[in-house]
Design a protein around this motif. Structure first.
Motif, PDB file in Angstrom:
ATOM      1  N   GLY A  82      19.263  -8.815   0.938  1.00 18.86           N
ATOM      2  CA  GLY A  82      19.458  -9.353   2.275  1.00 18.86           C
ATOM      3  C   GLY A  82      18.857 -10.739   2.418  1.00 18.86           C
ATOM      4  N   ALA A  83      17.670 -10.925   1.857  1.00 22.49           N
ATOM      5  CA  ALA A  83      17.024 -12.232   1.915  1.00 22.49           C
ATOM      6  C   ALA A  83      17.835 -13.285   1.169  1.00 22.49           C
ATOM      7  CB  ALA A  83      15.614 -12.144   1.333  1.00 22.49           C
TER       8      ALA A  83
ATOM      9  N   PRO B 276      10.813  -6.866   4.234  1.00 22.18           N
ATOM     10  CA  PRO B 276      10.457  -7.601   3.017  1.00 22.18           C
ATOM     11  C   PRO B 276      10.836  -6.823   1.767  1.00 22.18           C
ATOM     12  CG  PRO B 276       8.530  -6.497   3.886  1.00 22.18           C
ATOM     13  CD  PRO B 276       9.639  -6.258   4.880  1.00 22.18           C
ATOM     14  N   ALA B 277      10.978  -7.534   0.669  1.00 19.90           N
ATOM     15  CA  ALA B 277      11.224  -6.883  -0.614  1.00 19.90           C
ATOM     16  C   ALA B 277      10.028  -6.019  -1.001  1.00 19.90           C
ATOM     17  CB  ALA B 277      11.482  -7.929  -1.696  1.00 19.90           C
TER      18      ALA B 277
ATOM     19  N   ASP C 251       0.809  -1.220   0.000  1.00 16.41           N
ATOM     20  CA  ASP C 251       0.000   0.000   0.000  1.00 16.41           C
ATOM     21  C   ASP C 251       0.845   1.274   0.000  1.00 16.41           C
ATOM     22  OD1 ASP C 251       1.006   0.039   2.575  1.00 16.41           O
ATOM     23  OD2 ASP C 251      -0.945   0.072   3.577  1.00 16.41           O
ATOM     24  N   GLY C 252       2.157   1.124  -0.093  1.00 17.34           N
ATOM     25  CA  GLY C 252       3.037   2.284  -0.121  1.00 17.34           C
ATOM     26  C   GLY C 252       3.495   2.760   1.235  1.00 17.34           C
ATOM     27  N   SER C 253       3.027   2.158   2.296  1.00 14.79           N
ATOM     28  CA  SER C 253       3.443   2.588   3.628  1.00 14.79           C
ATOM     29  C   SER C 253       4.896   2.198   3.881  1.00 14.79           C
ATOM     30  CB  SER C 253       2.534   1.983   4.700  1.00 14.79           C
ATOM     31  OG  SER C 253       2.548   0.564   4.631  1.00 14.79           O
ATOM     32  N   LEU C 254       5.582   3.020   4.695  1.00 12.01           N
ATOM     33  CA  LEU C 254       7.001   2.816   4.953  1.00 12.01           C
ATOM     34  C   LEU C 254       7.240   1.643   5.900  1.00 12.01           C
ATOM     35  CD1 LEU C 254       8.111   6.531   5.524  1.00 12.01           C
ATOM     36  CD2 LEU C 254       8.481   5.155   3.468  1.00 12.01           C
ATOM     37  N   LEU C 255       8.308   0.888   5.622  1.00  8.82           N
ATOM     38  CA  LEU C 255       8.702  -0.197   6.521  1.00  8.82           C
ATOM     39  C   LEU C 255       9.345   0.364   7.789  1.00  8.82           C
ATOM     40  CD1 LEU C 255      10.254  -2.697   3.945  1.00  8.82           C
ATOM     41  CD2 LEU C 255       7.960  -2.751   4.945  1.00  8.82           C
ATOM     42  N   THR C 256      10.083   1.451   7.658  1.00 13.69           N
ATOM     43  CA  THR C 256      10.644   2.165   8.804  1.00 13.69           C
ATOM     44  C   THR C 256      10.364   3.655   8.600  1.00 13.69           C
ATOM     45  OG1 THR C 256      12.825   2.514   7.787  1.00 13.69           O
ATOM     46  CG2 THR C 256      12.505   0.479   9.038  1.00 13.69           C
TER      47      THR C 256
END
Length: 363
Positions: free
Chosen positions: A288-289, A303-304, A150-155
């Motif tokens: 990283g994965a 996640p990617a 949804d475009g939200s930031l992971l951090t």
């Protein structure tokens, strides 16, 4: 295929510098023949230049005027700093300024990779000037890296995105004008390994490498600056330079869904794209994965980015209630550069888009 001359131009293509209210812009042109049907503007991607679009310009319906522009810090356009806090705004405004200087009020836009984001920005800010959009392997509407579907930031600081994500040796080899294939990070090998799926099937490799080497390097241009982060992998976007323009803290093109009028869109991509993908080899979380970058905190945390899926969701929202407004074209086995890898199929898809636009009265 037409062979470029010593000035890197193919027969039928002319080049000139255009002074605008913002900067000096290099423009390639293939003139229209007979009664002009419209203008098609080609916008290149990151670490490239307008030279990449010459074969496509020559294959275009001769009734259309074809223009390809070098973005700031690429090709022969003036090497001014890039303000990444505006997302892709500097690039988009430069293109519009060049068209103003050329007297082009309305055009069909073709944008490749980062250029796809630039033309989306143009459509958001100047929808009345856009007759149609061809998005070729475009950057996600939510930028590059660090976001959920949804475009939200992971951090909060979009750790792992922006200027700190470039390979230092690749940047150094760009700056040194390295044309060799001695290292995996040489521009030539990056072209062979990621720009296209099968480099042996494509002519003019030296020209494409030359175009890559026109990239201005440094914190003001490519790749840009970075800031420290407490989150893996230890850096976050800065405020200057190319890669930061696509960091999700600065780049959000999802406003495309709300523009009016809405021009028809064709989204063209390759199924084997290594750069813009739901498993991109340039996404540090995906690397990283794969174990290529140590310390990856896991898929729950990092996640990617689902780049292709994000684009599809946004374009579905764009076309809601308007069947036929968006066409997705996928070339099986094709990499990041459909206009080079599938030239006849690419030009056919582009011509179909131009026909749709003309049928809708948007020529």
């Amino acid at each position: 295929m037409t062979t470029p001359t010593s000035d890197h131009l193919m027969a039928g293509i002319t080049a000139r510098d255009v002074d605008t209210a913002r900067l000096r812009v290099r423009v390639l042109e293939r003139a229209a023949v007979g009664e002009e049907k419209g203008v098609v503007v080609f916008v290149h991607g990151n670490v490239s230049s307008s030279l990449f679009y010459q074969p496509t310009m020559l294959a275009l319906d001769p009734a259309f005027r074809a223009l390809a522009l070098d973005l700031r810090g690429f090709g022969e356009t003036e090497r001014l700093p890039v303000d990444a806090t505006r997302g892709l705004g500097d690039f988009a405004d430069d293109v519009i300024a060049a068209l103003d200087a050329l007297g082009v009020e309305r055009a069909h836009f073709v944008g490749w990779s980062m250029g796809g984001g630039v033309v989306m920005r143009i459509a958001i800010d100047n929808s009345h000037r856009v007759a149609s959009l061809c998005l070729e392997s475009p950057v996600s509407p939510y930028g590059f890296g660090g976001t959920r579907l949804d475009g939200s930031l992971l951090t909060p600081d979009a750790a792992g995105t922006g200027g700190g994500g470039a390979n230092p040796d690749f940047v150094a080899r760009l700056a040194a004008n390295d044309t060799s294939d001695e290292s995996p990070t040489s521009p030539r090998n990056v072209y062979r390994g990621t720009y296209v799926a099968d480099a042996s099937a494509i002519d003019n490799e030296d020209l494409w490498v030359h175009a890559m080497l026109t990239t201005a390097t440094g914190e003001e241009n490519y790749p840009g600056d970075a800031t420290a982060s407490e989150s893996w992998p230890g850096f976050a976007p800065g405020t200057r330079g190319v890669l930061n323009t696509m960091a999700p803290t600065h780049c959000d093109l999802s406003g495309l869904v709300n523009i009016a009028p809405k021009p028809p869109i064709t989204w063209i991509r390759g199924s084997a794209d290594a750069i813009v993908s739901d498993a991109s080899l340039f996404d540090l979380n995906h690397l990283g994965a794969l174990g290529a970058i140590p310390g990856w905190p896991g898929a729950d945390v990092a996640p990617a980015q689902p780049m292709v899926s994000q684009t599809r969701v946004v374009l579905e929202r764009y076309a809601a209630g308007s069947p036929g407004l968006v066409d997705e074209v996928v070339f099986d086995g094709c990499g990041h550069s459909p206009h080079l890898e599938r030239p006849s199929e690419f030009i056919a898809a582009l011509h179909a888009l131009l026909d749709r636009a003309r049928a809708a009265g948007d020529a």
